[in-house]
Scaffold this motif. Structure first.
Motif, PDB file in Angstrom:
ATOM      1  N   ASN A  99     -25.499  24.546  78.793  1.00 16.61           N
ATOM      2  CA  ASN A  99     -25.474  24.095  80.189  1.00 16.61           C
ATOM      3  C   ASN A  99     -26.225  22.767  80.350  1.00 16.61           C
ATOM      4  OD1 ASN A  99     -24.862  24.189  82.904  1.00 16.61           O
ATOM      5  ND2 ASN A  99     -26.422  25.697  83.390  1.00 16.61           N
ATOM      6  N   GLU A 102     -24.054  20.129  79.113  1.00 19.41           N
ATOM      7  CA  GLU A 102     -22.982  19.915  80.086  1.00 19.41           C
ATOM      8  C   GLU A 102     -23.474  19.048  81.249  1.00 19.41           C
ATOM      9  OE1 GLU A 102     -19.124  20.174  81.164  1.00 19.41           O
ATOM     10  OE2 GLU A 102     -19.965  21.062  79.353  1.00 19.41           O
ATOM     11  N   SER A 113     -17.348  23.249  84.952  1.00 19.49           N
ATOM     12  CA  SER A 113     -17.952  23.995  83.845  1.00 19.49           C
ATOM     13  C   SER A 113     -19.464  24.145  83.994  1.00 19.49           C
ATOM     14  CB  SER A 113     -17.612  23.338  82.514  1.00 19.49           C
ATOM     15  OG  SER A 113     -18.018  21.993  82.520  1.00 19.49           O
ATOM     16  N   GLY A 114     -20.133  23.136  84.549  1.00 20.57           N
ATOM     17  CA  GLY A 114     -21.576  23.245  84.766  1.00 20.57           C
ATOM     18  C   GLY A 114     -21.919  24.325  85.766  1.00 20.57           C
ATOM     19  N   VAL A 116     -20.045  27.032  86.445  1.00 23.57           N
ATOM     20  CA  VAL A 116     -19.750  28.325  85.826  1.00 23.57           C
ATOM     21  C   VAL A 116     -20.850  28.718  84.843  1.00 23.57           C
ATOM     22  CG1 VAL A 116     -18.129  29.531  84.307  1.00 23.57           C
ATOM     23  CG2 VAL A 116     -17.268  28.091  86.146  1.00 23.57           C
ATOM     24  N   LEU A 117     -21.286  27.761  84.029  1.00 25.61           N
ATOM     25  CA  LEU A 117     -22.373  28.044  83.093  1.00 25.61           C
ATOM     26  C   LEU A 117     -23.662  28.384  83.821  1.00 25.61           C
ATOM     27  CD1 LEU A 117     -21.754  25.398  80.305  1.00 25.61           C
ATOM     28  CD2 LEU A 117     -21.799  27.869  80.023  1.00 25.61           C
TER      29      LEU A 117
END
Length: 142
Positions: A99, A102, A113-114, A116-117
């Motif tokens: 993360n 990211e 994606s950041g 979600v992580l």
């Protein structure tokens, strides 16, 4: 009739270990909330806040992971809850590191994606803290 019981030794984390472990939750959760604010407002500063909070969470989580490893090495029984605690904390740290990488991307490339992580890492941090701050058994039934 004779009843024999096995002694159950409860070992809770020491004060420093508990402080480091409990510190991971607000830092990773703050990173998640900053990501949500960034997703809704497009203000780049929220992404910067998230990156710094995640870095702090990684520091606290890494030190708690070190304490967890030492406790696992010293434990009489290497399995059970102590092992689950260590593995969940390790997964938290590893996904937190991904993360952080990211969040090192530029501007909007962090999303989604950041975010979600951050959700996954925050949930894992809560689970690791729950397992770590409840009584870990190092003897008897696990």
């Amino acid at each position: 009739m004779t009843v024999t019981t096995q002694p159950v030794y409860r070992c809770t984390p020491g004060p420093l270990h508990a402080t480091l472990l409990a510190g991971t939750v607000p830092l990773f959760l703050g990173g998640l909330l900053s990501d949500i604010a960034y997703y809704q407002s497009y203000q780049i500063q929220w992404s910067n806040f998230a990156a710094w909070l995640i870095a702090g969470g990684l520091l606290f989580c890494g030190l708690a992971l070190l304490f967890g490893l030492l406790n696992l090495i010293r434990a009489e029984h290497k399995g059970g809850r102590a092992l689950v605690y260590f593995l969940v904390l390790l997964a938290t740290w590893l996904l937190g590191l991904v993360n952080a990488f990211e969040h090192a991307k530029d501007a909007w490339a962090v999303m989604p994606s950041g975010l979600v992580l951050s959700v996954i890492v925050s949930a894992l941090a809560c689970i690791a803290t729950w397992i770590g701050l409840t009584n870990l058994r190092s003897g008897g039934a696990q």
